[in-house]
Design a protein around this motif. Sequence first.
Motif, PDB file in Angstrom:
ATOM      1  N   HIS A  42       0.835  -1.203   0.000  1.00 63.25           N
ATOM      2  CA  HIS A  42       0.000   0.000   0.000  1.00 63.25           C
ATOM      3  C   HIS A  42       0.863   1.242   0.000  1.00 63.25           C
ATOM      4  O   HIS A  42       0.397   2.316  -0.374  1.00 63.25           O
ATOM      5  CB  HIS A  42      -0.931   0.013   1.206  1.00 63.25           C
ATOM      6  CG  HIS A  42      -1.955  -1.086   1.144  1.00 63.25           C
ATOM      7  ND1 HIS A  42      -3.218  -0.894   0.680  1.00 63.25           N
ATOM      8  CD2 HIS A  42      -1.852  -2.403   1.449  1.00 63.25           C
ATOM      9  CE1 HIS A  42      -3.885  -2.047   0.716  1.00 63.25           C
ATOM     10  NE2 HIS A  42      -3.074  -2.978   1.174  1.00 63.25           N
ATOM     11  N   ASN A  43       2.074   1.109   0.489  1.00 62.82           N
ATOM     12  CA  ASN A  43       2.978   2.264   0.485  1.00 62.82           C
ATOM     13  C   ASN A  43       4.397   1.768   0.730  1.00 62.82           C
ATOM     14  O   ASN A  43       4.718   1.312   1.818  1.00 62.82           O
ATOM     15  CB  ASN A  43       2.573   3.257   1.573  1.00 62.82           C
ATOM     16  CG  ASN A  43       3.266   4.592   1.395  1.00 62.82           C
ATOM     17  OD1 ASN A  43       4.352   4.653   0.810  1.00 62.82           O
ATOM     18  ND2 ASN A  43       2.663   5.644   1.884  1.00 62.82           N
ATOM     19  N   ASN A  80      -7.709   0.540  -5.988  1.00 74.15           N
ATOM     20  CA  ASN A  80      -8.654   0.441  -4.886  1.00 74.15           C
ATOM     21  C   ASN A  80     -10.024   0.962  -5.307  1.00 74.15           C
ATOM     22  O   ASN A  80     -10.156   1.724  -6.271  1.00 74.15           O
ATOM     23  CB  ASN A  80      -8.194   1.310  -3.715  1.00 74.15           C
ATOM     24  CG  ASN A  80      -6.965   0.753  -3.039  1.00 74.15           C
ATOM     25  OD1 ASN A  80      -6.764  -0.456  -3.011  1.00 74.15           O
ATOM     26  ND2 ASN A  80      -6.154   1.630  -2.479  1.00 74.15           N
ATOM     27  N   GLU A  90       1.895   8.642  -4.826  1.00 75.51           N
ATOM     28  CA  GLU A  90       0.612   8.227  -4.258  1.00 75.51           C
ATOM     29  C   GLU A  90       0.249   6.846  -4.783  1.00 75.51           C
ATOM     30  O   GLU A  90      -0.173   6.691  -5.929  1.00 75.51           O
ATOM     31  CB  GLU A  90      -0.478   9.231  -4.651  1.00 75.51           C
ATOM     32  CG  GLU A  90      -1.758   9.083  -3.856  1.00 75.51           C
ATOM     33  CD  GLU A  90      -1.546   9.319  -2.364  1.00 75.51           C
ATOM     34  OE1 GLU A  90      -1.522   8.320  -1.619  1.00 75.51           O
ATOM     35  OE2 GLU A  90      -1.369  10.485  -1.953  1.00 75.51           O
ATOM     36  N   PRO A  91       0.447   5.819  -3.967  1.00 76.12           N
ATOM     37  CA  PRO A  91       0.170   4.458  -4.443  1.00 76.12           C
ATOM     38  C   PRO A  91      -1.214   4.320  -5.074  1.00 76.12           C
ATOM     39  O   PRO A  91      -1.345   3.805  -6.184  1.00 76.12           O
ATOM     40  CB  PRO A  91       0.310   3.624  -3.174  1.00 76.12           C
ATOM     41  CG  PRO A  91       1.323   4.393  -2.356  1.00 76.12           C
ATOM     42  CD  PRO A  91       1.044   5.843  -2.638  1.00 76.12           C
ATOM     43  N   CYS A  92      -2.237   4.776  -4.389  1.00 75.21           N
ATOM     44  CA  CYS A  92      -3.557   4.850  -5.033  1.00 75.21           C
ATOM     45  C   CYS A  92      -4.207   6.184  -4.714  1.00 75.21           C
ATOM     46  O   CYS A  92      -4.468   6.980  -5.579  1.00 75.21           O
ATOM     47  CB  CYS A  92      -4.476   3.698  -4.599  1.00 75.21           C
ATOM     48  SG  CYS A  92      -6.095   3.832  -5.380  1.00 75.21           S
ATOM     49  N   GLY A  93      -4.435   6.425  -3.411  1.00 71.59           N
ATOM     50  CA  GLY A  93      -5.203   7.609  -3.024  1.00 71.59           C
ATOM     51  C   GLY A  93      -6.674   7.236  -3.028  1.00 71.59           C
ATOM     52  O   GLY A  93      -7.147   6.562  -3.951  1.00 71.59           O
TER      53      GLY A  93
END
Length: 496
Positions: free
Chosen positions: A166-167, A249, A388-391
């Motif tokens: 996730h990070n 996500n 930003e992996p997803c946000g």
Amino acid sequence: MKSVRVLSVVSEISPLIKTGGLADVTGALPIALKAEGIEVRTLAPGYPSVMNSLGPVEGVLHLPHFFGGEARLLWATCCELRLFVLDAPHLFARAGNPYLTPDGVDWPDNALRFAALARTAADIGLGVVPSFVPDIVHAHDWHAALALAYLHYSNRRRPATVMTVHNLAYQGVFPREMLAAIGLPPESFAIHGVEYYGKIGFLKAGLYFADRITTVSPTYAREILSDEGGMGLGGLLRERSCDLSGILNGVDTSVWDPATDPHIPGCFYADMPSCFESDVLENRAANKAALQRRLGLKPAPDAFLLGVIGRMSRQKGLDLLLENLETIASEGMQLVVLGSGDRGLQYRFSAAAQANPERLSVSIGHDEGLAHLIQAGVDALVVPSRFEPCGLTQLCALRYGTVPIVSRVGGLEDTVIDAGDLAVTGGKQTGFKFGPATAENLGGVLKRACATFHDVAAWRRIQSNGMSTDVSWRNPARRYANLYRRLVELPQEKVA
Ligand code: GLC
């Protein structure tokens, strides 16, 4: 279709324990996977908030002398989630947050605490609870990653494994002297094992031993293959790139539903046809007024109102916004900020808000209700992240008719469509993007967005496009389900 059993291993799970987006994902995904015929149970540490919310306990396994104390593995169902909880008071019954003491420093025994979680996950994977023997152990972030090393060194038939990042900035790195205490054999301290630049790397181990690696957006999956984006793990990730994929996500659309949101005065429907009905406009105006009132901003219906929700860290690029406060003021914009983190940033934002309370409001901390009102009331949500992996906030924004203004990185790149991308996307602009993430570029995009805001028809089209974007877990859950299915059909080979 054969049902697949998955043990999800996490340190955070919403609504029981949350410090960030990780919890939102690990809380929503198991429920979305149910619809895909995947049976998920989640193992989480018995933090106080978890222990206090547990319903009736369905089973108990005593773990005497477990990582320096007495522990129990409990299973129970809570808020639709089927849980295993590692009740180890000597490790988890503490004030403060899951990782930090109340004074904000890492708990000195974090290696042991998360090794204990991971050891328990591996034991469940190896069949210690006969009523639930998983086909797959799915570890989320470094806190859970060592489970895959324990499974490997058990030298027993093991379930398939997935590691989700996730990070990558948080890696769980500890002194090599901890090796015996966490119960790994001496030979594991090797490049083909848990060794990471002379220390023990929990995430490194997970990435090395996982059958499949995922991260939370396709663009981030590419970015982490570079030396810079890989943050020390780029080489390993490049070696493993055939087994790496990015799955975006979703957001929990029952929690983030502008039609039923209890935190906003003006509810409206998100899934409406392409025309932007007047109800939405009226109700959004009511929310904007309520937000301005609540935060003491000047009640200006026509001011371009920007919002920021998130951790105050270098990653999130909020310093770039501080550098643009003059632009914001001179263009007649207003800004609301909600978040906490870096003390320097908190101080600078708070001081700026005191100097200009009609234009700038800063709320330090976490306030779910205010986050909803911000999403429903601001005109644009700014996410100026350096990476930003997803946000997740930009996804909520889309659903609430708030236009995201984001940097061109990671999941932000994948979830927002700028007018400049039209050739590729066929006229479906949903927001504004800028890059690289510099103060100057941010200033430029804010001015561009502000000019469009005053073109009412154009702005409405962008809002309407955003609101018809599917930000639910439906597609992502299907992708995880497919990944799991492919994985259990594969014969499992031992990693060298
Ligand atoms: C982390 C990442 C964020 C991501 C979230 C859930 O908080 O920083 O980009 O959306 O995890 O995967």
